[in-house]
Motif scaffolding. Structure first.
Motif: not given
Length: 792
Positions: A62-64, A96-97, A197-199
């Protein structure tokens, strides 16, 4: 002579009405609006469903964000833009990444891995440090010197002759990582650089997700502003993009539908009343209903879903009916200023009963067990009640004798009179069509209700295709199957994840999995680390064994003193914890694969890379002895959820329909009249269903809501025709009000039917024809006491 209610009462009514509207607006202004489709998942899920819902709401998927940099001048240019964008995204603090194949940020992590290799390497056992174990490990490392990996192995040879660092690095590389060109990730088959990317924000925080997406777009614009016409273009996909796009689309559609619907309704009302004042008065109950419904949902649920607001557009079609009934039926009072009293005595009881039947119907949604559907129920009930109360008490104050102008109401009354006289002759035609529709629906059976949860999503096919393309380029793990481990604390979840990983290794060896990603490759449990450290021999023992293991080989033991020193140092190291890795790139990956659950406890996610031989049944069987592990087949669980959703909705709708029939029976106190009212409603629903079946439309939950709306709207028409039947004469104003009310309803739902949001268009395509049928059938089944019902 008194004109309308007493002045003191008029002032009180207007004051209370205005205060209620202002209070509602104040609540709405502080309300959070969401577009998370998980609101349409059950509030009380089972264990697997709970895992799935947590992942959909807050899991790593859900964050990618998947990002593509496509086109442009050449691969060098795309690589430069990728590095610039990646650097800016990392510096923003919103992610975060950020991974794009550029490993410059991993140098410090590489040093950490080297220093702690004996805690991280999975093969550290006492057997590895026997004479034979050392001989085999050193031989494997030396054999790599002639390969492309030799450039990495050679500088570490004297410190790490057993190759633990290399094995750890291999374990951290995804099983299907993207191709690298110019030092960055690129697509396998297109001129496109790739980033993943991951938020930091939760997937359910759409405002934060929107900020992160906007930041990516802004940083890309900066990175390409000097490239002119040769600049590449930005592609983005992933759950955050879908969620934010859905919210914006739903919001835009709701505003657009309300605007267009308001303009069309205003035009119809102006034609009907030929009075701007009457138009304004007619709109007031509608606005009151929308404010009342939204406020009720905000107070009960704490937030309002975007689809609920979109659904508010449908209220225009029914709430405006109350104002139409009053403004037309209150006309023509013998004593000026008393029209409202005549309407209250003759027509309000019928309107009130229609309101109560609608409330009974929508009450089925409130208790459905699905938050999204319950919101629609609360919104509808509160909105209809607020509009009806505004009509009953507010409009007599503003227009004691209804609307004065005639406009087109005379033509409407004549048309309605012709319908009332002609349609009863076609009664049996409708019955035969209804029987045919019932047969067609029965023949198709369960296959008619074959829509799924994704049918509610406004995401376009092009966006889904782009997502699949970028996912394939990135080599993302199989998102169809989730392996989730749950435990009460960090160490327990790490130990269970290690045990699950050991069982997955057997599937990798058989080719059913090409690999998997697990947090324990970067953060083993404290117990595993201590066991590995305990496997290390002391310096004297290691030196003796090395001498024997390297005897006669190309790498003499004398060169391996740095190796002996590192092993001796490792024996004194403390176990690695999550806090030790928090600030580096490894910490971001760990946070993606292990997290604290919202309800307490910890979860870890194992990302699978499936092969051609993958069988989810064998995967579940391999992990079944572990109660801490949940294997979730996403498609199966979503289909199961939707089936349960549909079943519960059917039950609730049937109970609502039964409540409507009971209420009508108690009011009418006549089996004949009850049958006369229910016949056209049942037939309207049947004919609408038959039409959908004939057109091969896959039906779902919101089509069912539409059928409920047909009953809610149509009950008003049936009850008025029942009233006309009992009196034996149909006055012109009543017929005109029914015609106009039906016209506004059909037009408003017709506009919704062409919406780009499937959830709204589904309702519109059912209710627009169904409401028209409800009026026509109510007229067809009227049986007057006189030989023929005549209009004045």
């Amino acid at each position: 002579m008194r004109t309308g209610p007493p002045r003191s009462r008029r002032a009180l009514v207007l004051l209370v009405w205005l205060a209620a509207l202002l209070a509602g607006v104040a609540v709405i202004s502080r309300t959070h609006f969401s577009a998370d489709l998980t609101a349409f998942l059950p509030a009380s899920p089972d264990a697997r469903q709970r895992v799935l819902i947590e992942q959909l709401q807050t899991g790593v998927a859900s964050r990618t964000l998947m990002i593509g940099i496509e086109g442009g001048k050449d691969a060098v240019q795309r690589a430069d833009v990728s590095r610039a964008l990646g650097k800016a995204m990392r510096a923003s603090g919103l992610f975060d990444q950020v991974q794009n194949g550029d490993n410059s940020d991993w140098q410090e992590a590489g040093s950490f891995v080297l220093d702690h290799r004996y805690q991280l390497a999975p093969d550290i056992t006492p057997e590895r440090f026997t004479v034979q174990g050392l001989r085999d490990a050193i031989g494997d490392t030396l054999s790599m010197l002639g390969t492309p990996a030799g450039n990495i192995v050679k500088p570490l040879l004297e410190r790490d002759p057993t190759g633990e660092t290399q094995r750890i690095a291999e374990g951290l590389i995804p099983a299907s990582s993207p191709r690298t060109e110019q030092g960055v990730w690129v697509s396998r088959d297109a001129p496109r650089a790739m980033l993943l990317a991951g938020t930091k924000a939760s997937g359910s925080d759409l405002d934060a997700q929107a900020i992160a997406i906007a930041r990516v777009q802004a940083e890309f614009a900066k990175a390409t502003q000097a490239l002119g016409a040769d600049a590449p273009k930005l592609l983005m996909s992933g759950a955050p993009v879908f969620s934010v796009t859905s919210r914006d689309q739903i919001k835009g559609e709701a505003i657009q539908l309300a605007t267009i619907g308001g303009i069309v309704m205003s035009g119809l009302l102006l034609l009907a009343f030929a009075s701007p004042r009457a138009l304004v008065i007619a709109v007031l109950p509608v606005a009151t209903g929308v404010v009342g419904g939204t406020t009720a949902v905000a107070l009960v649920f704490g937030e309002v879903h975007g689809l609920t607001m979109g659904f508010g557009s449908t209220l225009i079609g029914e709430t405006v009916d109350y104002a139409i009934y009053y403004l037309i039926q209150a006309r023509g009072a013998a004593v000026p200023g008393t029209g409202w009293q005549r309407w209250r005595d003759l027509n309000w009881p019928t309107v009130r009963l229609g309101l109560l039947t609608s409330v009974c119907g929508f009450a089925a949604l409130v208790f459905s067990g699905f938050p999204g559907l319950a919101q629609l129920g609360v919104f509808s009930i509160a909105g209809l009640v607020a509009a009806a109360v505004a009509t009953r008490y507010g409009l007599p104050v503003l227009a004691p004798d209804g609307a004065t102008g005639m406009g087109m109401r005379g033509l409407m009354a004549k048309a309605a009179g012709a319908i009332v006289r002609g349609l009863p002759r076609l009664r049996w035609v409708f019955v035969v069509l209804g029987l045919g529709a019932a047969g067609l629906v029965a023949w198709q059976g369960g296959t008619l209700w074959r829509a799924n949860l994704s049918a509610m999503s406004p995401i376009k096919q092009a966006a889904s295709d782009l997502d699949a393309k970028l996912r394939d380029d990135i080599g993302a793990s199989d998102g169809r199957t989730l392996v989730v481990i749950q435990a009460p604390d960090e160490q327990a979840v790490l130990r269970a994840t290690e045990a699950a990983g050991a069982r997955l290794e057997a599937l990798v060896e058989r080719g059913e999995l090409t690999g998997y990603e697990t947090v324990t490759r970067m953060l083993p449990s404290v117990e595993a680390q201590r066991q590995r450290i305990a496997s290390l021999p002391d310096a004297v023992t290691l030196r003796t064994r090395l001498a024997e293991a390297t005897a006669g080989g190309p790498l003499p033991a004398a060169r391996l003193e740095p190796f002996i020193a590192d092993v001796e140092k490792a024996r004194t190291l403390q176990p690695i914890t999550r806090a030790d890795l928090a600030d580096g790139p490894l910490g971001a990956v760990i946070n993606a694969l292990m997290y604290e659950r919202p309800g307490g406890g910890w979860s870890a996610l194992i990302a699978l890379h499936t092969g051609d031989k993958f069988d989810p049944v064998r995967l579940a069987a391999a992990l079944s002895p572990m109660p801490e592990v949940q294997v979730v087949d996403v498609k199966h669980e979503l289909d199961s959820l939707y089936t349960r959703y549909l079943h519960e909705a059917f039950v609730q709708v049937m109970l609502g329909a039964l409540a409507v029939v009971v209420l009508l029976g108690l009011y009418l106190r006549s089996g004949r009249r009850l049958l006369a009212v229910c016949q056209p409603l049942a037939l309207a629903v049947l004919l609408t269903l038959g039409g959908m079946a004939l057109l091969n439309v896959p039906l779902g939950i919101l089509h069912l809501v539409g059928l409920l709306l047909i009953v809610a709207v149509g009950s008003n028409y049936a009850l008025f025709f029942d009233q006309l039947q009992e009196t034996g004469r149909a006055d012109e104003d009543t017929l005109a009000s029914l015609m106009l009310a039906n016209l506004t309803t059909v037009v408003s739902f017709g506009l919704i039917a062409i919406s780009d949001i499937p959830a709204l268009s589904a309702i519109g395509r059912v209710v627009a024809p169904g409401a028209l049928l409800a009026l026509l059938l109510s007229a067809a089944f009227v049986r007057a006491k006189s030989a023929e019902l005549q209009a004045k």
